[in-house]
Design a protein around this motif. Structure first.
Motif, PDB file in Angstrom:
ATOM      1  N   ASP A 223      -3.092 -11.062  -2.629  1.00 34.34           N
ATOM      2  CA  ASP A 223      -2.769  -9.667  -3.101  1.00 34.34           C
ATOM      3  C   ASP A 223      -3.401  -9.303  -4.366  1.00 34.34           C
ATOM      4  O   ASP A 223      -3.781  -8.606  -4.687  1.00 34.34           O
ATOM      5  CB  ASP A 223      -1.280  -9.468  -3.402  1.00 34.34           C
ATOM      6  CG  ASP A 223      -0.537  -9.458  -1.939  1.00 34.34           C
ATOM      7  OD1 ASP A 223      -1.119  -9.204  -0.833  1.00 34.34           O
ATOM      8  OD2 ASP A 223       0.540  -9.450  -1.732  1.00 34.34           O
TER       9      ASP A 223
ATOM     10  N   LYS B 130      -6.830  -8.834  -3.635  1.00 29.27           N
ATOM     11  CA  LYS B 130      -7.054  -7.701  -2.930  1.00 29.27           C
ATOM     12  C   LYS B 130      -7.227  -6.352  -3.849  1.00 29.27           C
ATOM     13  O   LYS B 130      -7.742  -5.399  -3.618  1.00 29.27           O
ATOM     14  CB  LYS B 130      -6.210  -7.379  -1.943  1.00 29.27           C
ATOM     15  CG  LYS B 130      -6.133  -8.308  -0.825  1.00 29.27           C
ATOM     16  CD  LYS B 130      -4.953  -7.994   0.140  1.00 29.27           C
ATOM     17  CE  LYS B 130      -5.018  -9.039   1.417  1.00 29.27           C
ATOM     18  NZ  LYS B 130      -3.936  -8.796   2.465  1.00 29.27           N
ATOM     19  N   GLU B 131      -6.805  -6.839  -5.238  1.00 35.25           N
ATOM     20  CA  GLU B 131      -6.535  -5.734  -5.997  1.00 35.25           C
ATOM     21  C   GLU B 131      -7.900  -5.914  -7.131  1.00 35.25           C
ATOM     22  O   GLU B 131      -7.955  -5.169  -7.938  1.00 35.25           O
ATOM     23  CB  GLU B 131      -5.322  -5.622  -6.904  1.00 35.25           C
ATOM     24  CG  GLU B 131      -3.860  -5.479  -6.148  1.00 35.25           C
ATOM     25  CD  GLU B 131      -4.199  -4.043  -5.496  1.00 35.25           C
ATOM     26  OE1 GLU B 131      -4.480  -3.139  -6.256  1.00 35.25           O
ATOM     27  OE2 GLU B 131      -3.696  -3.827  -4.277  1.00 35.25           O
TER      28      GLU B 131
END
Length: 68
Positions: A18, A21-22
Motif C-alpha cells: 500500500d 501504491k501511494e
C-alpha cells in the motif's frame, strides 16, 4: 505451461505494498527490487530520495544537447 513460463509467472506475481501504491515515483521504480519485495523488505530505490536532483540534472543535460 513449461518450466520457464512458470518461473516467469512466479517472478512477476508479487504484490505491491500500500505504501508503494501511494508513492509518487511508483511509475518510475515499479515497486523496487522484486527480490527484496518477495522477502517483504523495503525495496525503495535511491531515485525516491533523489528524484528532484536527478530531474534537474536531466533537464540541464537535455538543454545542452538541444543547443548543440
Amino acid at each position: 505451461m513449461d518450466c520457464e513460463n512458470e518461473k516467469f509467472v512466479e517472478w512477476i506475481s508479487y504484490g505491491i505494498s500500500d505504501e508503494c501504491k501511494e508513492c509518487k515515483i511508483l511509475p518510475i521504480c515499479m515497486g523496487g527490487c522484486p527480490v527484496l519485495r518477495r522477502k517483504e523488505k523495503k525495496a525503495c530505490s535511491a531515485v525516491k530520495y533523489n528524484y528532484q536532483k536527478l530531474l534537474q540534472l536531466v533537464n540541464e543535460w537535455s538543454k545542452k544537447e538541444y543547443e548543440k
